[in-house]
Write a protein that holds these residues in place. Structure first.
Motif, mmCIF file in Angstrom:
data_model
loop_
_atom_site.group_PDB
_atom_site.id
_atom_site.type_symbol
_atom_site.label_atom_id
_atom_site.label_comp_id
_atom_site.label_asym_id
_atom_site.label_seq_id
_atom_site.Cartn_x
_atom_site.Cartn_y
_atom_site.Cartn_z
ATOM 1 N N ASP A 2 40.657 22.552 60.702
ATOM 2 C CA ASP A 2 41.922 22.073 61.233
ATOM 3 C C ASP A 2 42.118 22.702 62.603
ATOM 4 O OD1 ASP A 2 44.659 21.653 61.838
ATOM 5 O OD2 ASP A 2 45.113 21.420 59.702
ATOM 6 N N GLU A 124 40.400 16.621 58.101
ATOM 7 C CA GLU A 124 39.888 15.297 57.749
ATOM 8 C C GLU A 124 39.577 14.441 58.977
ATOM 9 O OE1 GLU A 124 42.834 16.490 56.285
ATOM 10 O OE2 GLU A 124 41.615 17.282 54.643
ATOM 11 N N SER A 125 39.878 14.934 60.162
ATOM 12 C CA SER A 125 39.695 14.140 61.380
ATOM 13 C C SER A 125 38.234 14.076 61.799
ATOM 14 C CB SER A 125 40.511 14.732 62.530
ATOM 15 O OG SER A 125 41.886 14.728 62.251
ATOM 16 N N ASP A 126 37.854 12.958 62.426
ATOM 17 C CA ASP A 126 36.535 12.848 63.029
ATOM 18 C C ASP A 126 36.496 13.626 64.339
ATOM 19 O OD1 ASP A 126 35.614 11.172 61.036
ATOM 20 O OD2 ASP A 126 36.130 9.340 62.122
ATOM 21 N N SER A 156 28.920 18.472 63.620
ATOM 22 C CA SER A 156 29.436 18.435 62.248
ATOM 23 C C SER A 156 29.253 19.778 61.561
ATOM 24 C CB SER A 156 28.735 17.341 61.446
ATOM 25 O OG SER A 156 29.019 16.059 61.966
ATOM 26 N N ASN A 161 33.859 18.933 60.497
ATOM 27 C CA ASN A 161 34.394 17.587 60.752
ATOM 28 C C ASN A 161 33.237 16.615 60.958
ATOM 29 O OD1 ASN A 161 36.316 19.731 62.004
ATOM 30 N ND2 ASN A 161 37.635 17.979 61.647
#
Length: 209
Positions: A2, A124-126, A156, A161
């Motif tokens: 986050d 959860e964001s790309d 990643s 993410n």
């Protein structure tokens, strides 16, 4: 991870939010101001978290009239690690730039865009990346494709993410200038390689008005 609350990676409580907020500042703040800056939890919960951290020594507390002022104790052994965790977005940008600078097949431009660039990304964001391929480069070359795949894999792995690479050829940008994604990148993206001005020129000024 986050990007709004970077210390959640190790401290999934308000204690991490308090540390991140104090690490970004250079002055003492009152409990009320600290709660306003953290923006998560109740003022009482923030004050209790700050007082817990005072016991650990990572936060300094000083009485000022009827209030307490809090600051990160930058002499603490953990202070530099706390500051590093509070700046994970900056660390990500530095790693991305270093990785792309070492490519055997240089791109024309690479930008970070979307919620990560705006510091609004949740776990959860790309993680969105725009790569502009020079017109002279073969898009099907193995080394070019491997670079893109490794960039996506590394980004990643570094963050947790899902990284998403959007690729355009230099000579494709004019035809794609109606794509609002390109306007967003040219206006608000973070340059990792190459010039924002070059991208804006290729898209065309009409799209940026």
């Amino acid at each position: 991870m986050d990007f709004r609350r970077p210390l959640l990676v190790i401290a999934p409580t308000l204690d991490g939010d308090v540390l991140a907020t104090l690490a970004r500042g250079e002055i003492e703040v009152s409990g009320r101001e600290l709660a306003r800056q953290v923006a998560y939890g109740s003022p009482e919960g923030i004050r209790r978290a700050a007082d817990r951290l005072v016991i650990q020594g990572t936060v300094s507390r000083r009485a000022a009239g009827g209030a307490h002022l809090y600051s990160l104790n930058r002499e603490h052994l953990a202070a530099r690690h706390i500051e590093g965790l509070a700046n994970l977005r900056g660390e990500l940008i530095d790693r991305l730039r270093a990785t792309i600078a070492g490519w055997a097949q240089p791109p024309l431009s690479v930008f970070l865009f979307g919620s990560v660039a705006r510091s609004e990304a949740s776990a959860e964001s790309d993680l969105d990346l725009l790569v502009v391929r020079p017109s002279r480069s073969d898009p099907d070359r193995d080394d070019w494709r491997e670079q893109l795949l490794e960039l996506q894999r590394s980004a990643s792995a570094w963050t947790g993410n899902d990284a998403r690479v959007v690729e355009y050829g230099e000579d494709e940008l004019g035809d794609a200038s109606a794509d609002p994604l390109l306007t967003e990148v040219a206006t608000n993206g973070i340059d990792l390689y190459g010039s924002r001005r070059t991208l804006q020129r290729l898209i065309g000024p009409a799209r940026l008005r």
